[in-house]
Motif scaffolding. Structure first.
Motif, mmCIF file in Angstrom:
data_model
loop_
_atom_site.group_PDB
_atom_site.id
_atom_site.type_symbol
_atom_site.label_atom_id
_atom_site.label_comp_id
_atom_site.label_asym_id
_atom_site.label_seq_id
_atom_site.Cartn_x
_atom_site.Cartn_y
_atom_site.Cartn_z
ATOM 1 N N ASN A 242 -15.065 -5.117 -14.274
ATOM 2 C CA ASN A 242 -15.783 -5.169 -12.994
ATOM 3 C C ASN A 242 -17.271 -5.441 -13.208
ATOM 4 O O ASN A 242 -17.903 -6.202 -12.451
ATOM 5 C CB ASN A 242 -15.591 -3.834 -12.265
ATOM 6 N N LEU A 243 -17.821 -4.835 -14.266
ATOM 7 C CA LEU A 243 -19.222 -5.048 -14.598
ATOM 8 C C LEU A 243 -19.477 -6.509 -14.950
ATOM 9 O O LEU A 243 -20.478 -7.116 -14.536
ATOM 10 C CB LEU A 243 -19.627 -4.133 -15.748
ATOM 11 N N VAL B 35 -9.623 3.693 -18.195
ATOM 12 C CA VAL B 35 -10.792 3.911 -17.343
ATOM 13 C C VAL B 35 -11.924 2.955 -17.716
ATOM 14 O O VAL B 35 -12.596 2.395 -16.850
ATOM 15 C CB VAL B 35 -11.266 5.379 -17.456
ATOM 16 N N ILE B 36 -12.122 2.785 -19.034
ATOM 17 C CA ILE B 36 -13.256 1.989 -19.503
ATOM 18 C C ILE B 36 -13.055 0.503 -19.235
ATOM 19 O O ILE B 36 -13.972 -0.181 -18.757
ATOM 20 C CB ILE B 36 -13.486 2.208 -21.012
ATOM 21 N N TYR C 160 -13.657 -0.849 -15.740
ATOM 22 C CA TYR C 160 -15.087 -0.725 -15.442
ATOM 23 C C TYR C 160 -15.875 -1.869 -16.063
ATOM 24 O O TYR C 160 -16.748 -2.479 -15.423
ATOM 25 C CB TYR C 160 -15.593 0.622 -15.952
#
Length: 211
Positions: free
Chosen positions: A111-112, A104-105, A108
């Motif tokens: 994408n960040l 999950v991390i 993210y």
């Protein structure tokens, strides 16, 4: 040059300090091997007044009073250890539930970073690189914390059989120590003459005076 009484006190203090230092060093060097018996002595001394109370109040034999006080003491210890262990497991479980998984991390963060790259194209590449390194550092720190926690839990689980063995040995040693503590004291004092017995009895007071 110096007063003889002062020199005598200084010698006594030096002898006490030497004996204390050697005893301290030997005690902590051998503690991993003698821990159950050290704990047994401490618990037996704590239980001694309760043993004497049971013997005097209820006319119980020494062996029976010893097994009663030892069982009660270890039941209390085991109860609190169980509470602490369950609390640690619950907190660790809650922490792991709250920490998002790597799957999950990582997307993210990726994408960040992509979005940041789009917005920061006009900035100095060095600044963007520093931001990227800082984010990666935070990510790695979180992973290391999770790994450390899991390793600690695994290490604790591996040590449980050894801990159980230490508790069993300590329980048995405490029982025999509680049962025969007066005999041990008598046998120990027999190796001293009357003057030595008096010196032994007053040793804690002399040690305090020397300090």
């Amino acid at each position: 040059m110096f007063d003889q009484l002062f020199i005598l006190k200084l010698k006594r203090f030096g002898l006490f300090l030497l004996i204390y230092t050697i005893s301290f060093f030997i005690f902590f060097k051998t503690l991993p091997y003698t821990l159950p018996f050290v704990l047994a002595i401490i618990i037996a001394l704590i239980n001694k007044p309760f043993n004497n109370l049971l013997i005097r109040k209820f006319k119980l034999p020494v062996s029976l009073s010893s097994i009663i006080t030892t069982t009660i003491t270890f039941s209390v210890i085991f109860y609190f250890l169980t509470l602490i262990t369950l609390k640690l497991i619950t907190e660790a479980k809650n922490l792991l539930v709250k920490v998002p998984s790597v799957d999950v991390i990582y997307p993210y963060i990726q994408n960040l970073l992509v979005n940041l790259e789009k917005h920061l194209r006009t900035l100095d590449p060095t600044i963007f690189k520093n931001i990227q390194n800082n984010l990666n550092s935070v990510f790695l720190t979180l992973l290391n914390m999770t790994q450390t926690l899991l390793n600690s839990l695994l290490s604790f689980a591996i040590k449980l059989p050894s801990l159980f063995l230490v508790i069993v040995i300590t329980f048995i040693a405490t029982y025999f120590m509680s049962k025969d503590i007066n005999s041990y004291k008598i046998q120990f004092t027999k190796i001293f003459n009357e003057e030595g017995k008096k010196s032994l009895a007053s040793f804690p007071l002399k040690a305090i005076k020397c300090l």
